[in-house]
Design a protein around this motif. Structure first.
Motif, short mmCIF file in Angstrom:
data_model
loop_
_atom_site.label_atom_id
_atom_site.label_comp_id
_atom_site.label_asym_id
_atom_site.label_seq_id
_atom_site.Cartn_x
_atom_site.Cartn_y
_atom_site.Cartn_z
N SER A 42 53.13 29.58 30.56
CA SER A 42 52.33 28.40 30.74
C SER A 42 51.02 28.51 30.30
O SER A 42 50.52 29.51 30.25
CB SER A 42 52.33 27.83 32.30
N LEU A 43 50.47 27.68 29.82
CA LEU A 43 48.93 27.68 29.20
C LEU A 43 48.07 27.51 30.45
O LEU A 43 48.20 26.49 31.13
CB LEU A 43 48.61 26.58 27.94
N ILE A 44 47.09 28.44 30.32
CA ILE A 44 46.15 28.28 31.63
C ILE A 44 44.83 27.91 30.81
O ILE A 44 44.19 28.78 30.15
CB ILE A 44 46.00 29.64 32.38
N PRO A 45 44.34 26.82 30.86
CA PRO A 45 43.21 26.34 30.18
C PRO A 45 41.68 26.92 30.89
O PRO A 45 41.87 27.01 32.16
CB PRO A 45 43.15 24.77 30.36
N GLY A 46 41.25 27.56 30.15
CA GLY A 46 39.89 28.38 30.69
C GLY A 46 39.02 27.33 31.16
O GLY A 46 38.88 26.42 31.06
N LYS A 67 31.38 35.19 43.34
CA LYS A 67 30.81 35.34 42.20
C LYS A 67 31.33 34.03 41.39
O LYS A 67 32.47 34.04 41.22
CB LYS A 67 30.82 36.65 41.39
N THR A 68 30.55 33.57 40.66
CA THR A 68 30.84 32.47 39.63
C THR A 68 31.05 32.81 38.48
O THR A 68 30.21 33.66 37.83
CB THR A 68 30.14 31.21 39.62
N VAL A 69 32.44 33.10 37.86
CA VAL A 69 32.91 33.74 36.70
C VAL A 69 33.51 32.50 35.68
O VAL A 69 34.01 31.31 36.28
CB VAL A 69 33.61 34.98 36.63
N THR A 70 33.43 32.73 34.45
CA THR A 70 34.28 31.75 33.53
C THR A 70 35.21 32.81 32.71
O THR A 70 34.93 34.15 32.34
CB THR A 70 33.26 31.25 32.57
N VAL A 71 36.57 32.40 32.65
CA VAL A 71 37.48 32.85 31.72
C VAL A 71 38.05 32.06 30.66
O VAL A 71 37.76 30.81 30.87
CB VAL A 71 38.72 33.10 32.70
N ARG A 72 38.44 32.71 29.70
CA ARG A 72 38.74 31.92 28.48
C ARG A 72 40.63 31.66 28.61
O ARG A 72 41.02 31.75 29.62
CB ARG A 72 38.79 33.08 27.25
N SER A 73 40.85 30.80 27.84
CA SER A 73 42.16 30.20 28.17
C SER A 73 43.20 31.49 27.57
O SER A 73 43.28 32.23 26.79
CB SER A 73 42.55 28.99 26.91
N PHE A 74 44.27 31.32 28.15
CA PHE A 74 45.56 32.26 28.23
C PHE A 74 46.64 31.58 28.65
O PHE A 74 46.80 30.89 29.26
CB PHE A 74 44.94 33.57 28.89
N TYR A 75 47.89 32.57 28.04
CA TYR A 75 49.12 32.05 28.73
C TYR A 75 49.55 33.23 29.81
O TYR A 75 49.21 34.11 29.66
CB TYR A 75 50.20 32.12 27.51
N MET A 76 50.18 32.71 30.78
CA MET A 76 50.66 33.45 31.89
C MET A 76 52.41 33.22 31.95
O MET A 76 52.59 32.19 32.19
CB MET A 76 49.90 33.26 32.91
#
Length: 455
Positions: A42-46, A67-76
């Motif tokens: 599935s696509l996990i939108p960043g 902690k506030t963090v940001t992740v880029r989009s990825f498939y899982m």
């Protein structure tokens, strides 16, 4: 000087006249690329989220400040890697080793593919060199045996009655344990030979010393390591993890029997999970190459931040993948496979593991992000890592650190470990009957974000 200028003008005129771009900057034209969702993912939108425990949570010593963090989009992977999927890896490694041994035996006996019996499994270069492409011939002449092609076009024969000749029988017999070590009279594979060899590059370290690499003071090979990982799961974990308990049926049947094909694989070390990712990339790109398509991005283990972000399913402040704060739905049914009610393992309708797609998925269509089996992630365990990692795509991958983060809780854990923010860890070389894994792949193309600001 005038001659040089004149020649330059002539060359410019020649190349510009034949150019289709009319001298404009139009970019290099390559093949058109269309993003393809990997099978079973599935696509996990960043996006951004608050990683870690909330102020109202009970904080364990393993946990770190939020902690506030940001992740880029990825498939899982939508499910944990199953026994059936991992067996595909084991079979590929086993069969590749057999093919290499058959080709070496054919070489030793002077057999080629034109001969019957073991000759059918000879190296590709054992035939007329005209059958190799110019590139294959060049690589073989330049790098020798490391570039020899094994024959995957002929099926392997496992039934002893159908062995084509004695040479084939000798090779196959060497892949099994001697008869005095067989269990219940059945031929037993010598799984110590099931080793997957691959190379990996420490890109972060290479980037740090890029100036020395450019100057020639360091070679890229300094940052490339070779690994040989035995791929067979440790089925004895069902015995070792629970002393004074009868788990022999799980030891005997859980990995190989088809009844457990769709259950999550366990008894896997972090190194084996990492090797599986390497193999999955190689396996997919071999197919891409055969179809003359671009390579896909690498499969890998998720970082700790990616795993927690995906587990929350887009629900801000979620205690569990389904939201929370309870482990039961409005009908009184448990929402995950864990150890409820002071040790009544069967209260959630499961004694050990369940199928990888059991229970309801979260809002990203991911199953069993809480319970069933805990999951290895890519990150090394550091108690205070949240304090010094980057605020975007944070990750600490240190192969020298044997402690790796484990997330999600398992069938034998209490409810606390099911929380998406709970951290745990295990030695990377220690397999367990309650730890599995799932893989991710970076998303290529236009960036997809879950919580981007809108006008």
């Amino acid at each position: 000087m005038k001659k040089i200028t004149f020649l330059t003008i002539i060359f410019a005129l020649i190349f510009s006249c034949g150019s289709k771009d009319k001298g404009e900057l139009v970019g290099v034209k390559g093949k058109r690329w269309h993003p393809e969702k990997p099978y079973g993912m599935s696509l996990i939108p960043g996006g951004a989220f608050t990683m870690g425990k909330s102020d109202d949570d009970i904080v364990d010593l393993k946990d770190a400040p939020t902690k506030t963090v940001t992740v880029r989009s990825f498939y899982m992977d939508e499910t944990e890697i199953t026994n059936s999927e991992y067996r595909q890896f084991v079979h590929w490694v086993r069969d590749s080793i057999i093919r290499i041994k058959l080709a070496e035996m054919a070489d030793l006996e002077g057999k080629t593919s034109e001969d019957e019996g073991i000759g059918e499994y000879a190296y590709a270069d054992s035939v007329d060199s005209e059958e190799l492409t110019p590139y294959e011939r060049y690589m073989l002449d330049t790098y020798g045996d490391d570039q020899r092609k094994i024959n995957r076009d002929v099926d392997l024969i496992f039934d002893t009655e159908d062995y084509p000749d004695e040479l084939y029988a000798e090779v196959m017999d060497g892949m099994y344990l001697p008869p005095d070590e067989w269990y219940n009279g059945n031929r037993t594979w010598d799984v110590s030979q099931f080793n997957f060899e691959y190379t990996d590059m420490d890109i972060e370290a290479a980037a740090e010393f890029s100036d020395l690499i450019k100057s020639g003071d360091l070679k890229r090979t300094e940052f490339i390591s070779k690994y040989a990982v035995n791929v067979y799961p440790d089925t004895t974990v069902w015995i070792k993890d629970f002393k004074y308990a009868y788990n022999v049926p799980m030891h005997n049947d859980y990995f190989w029997h088809e009844a457990y094909g769709d259950y999550p694989v366990v008894g896997i070390t972090w190194e084996q999970a990492d090797a599986f990712c390497q193999w999955r990339t190689i396996y997919k790109n071999s197919y891409q190459k055969s179809k003359k398509r671009q390579n896909v991005n690498v499969f890998r283990l998720p970082s700790e931040a990616e795993w927690e972000y995906a587990a929350r399913g887009g629900i801000e402040g979620a205690a569990f993948p389904w939201g929370g704060p309870y482990a039961k739905n409005d009908r009184g049914c448990f929402l995950a496979n864990f150890k409820p009610l002071r040790g009544n393992y069967a209260a959630d309708q499961a004694l050990y593991t369940v199928e990888a797609d059991a229970y309801e998925p979260n809002d990203y269509n991911l199953y069993n992000m809480a319970g069933n089996v805990s999951e290895w992630v890519d990150s090394s365990y550091e108690p205070t890592s949240y304090n010094y990692t980057a605020s975007f795509n944070p990750n600490i991958k240190d192969r020298e650190n044997p402690l790796k983060v484990v997330r999600g809780g398992s069938w034998k854990d209490v409810q606390y470990f099911l929380q998406v923010s709970t951290r745990d860890y295990e030695d990377s070389s220690t397999p367990r009957s309650y730890i599995g894994f799932r893989t991710v792949q970076d998303y290529l193309g236009a960036d997809a974000t879950a919580n981007a600001a809108t006008n």
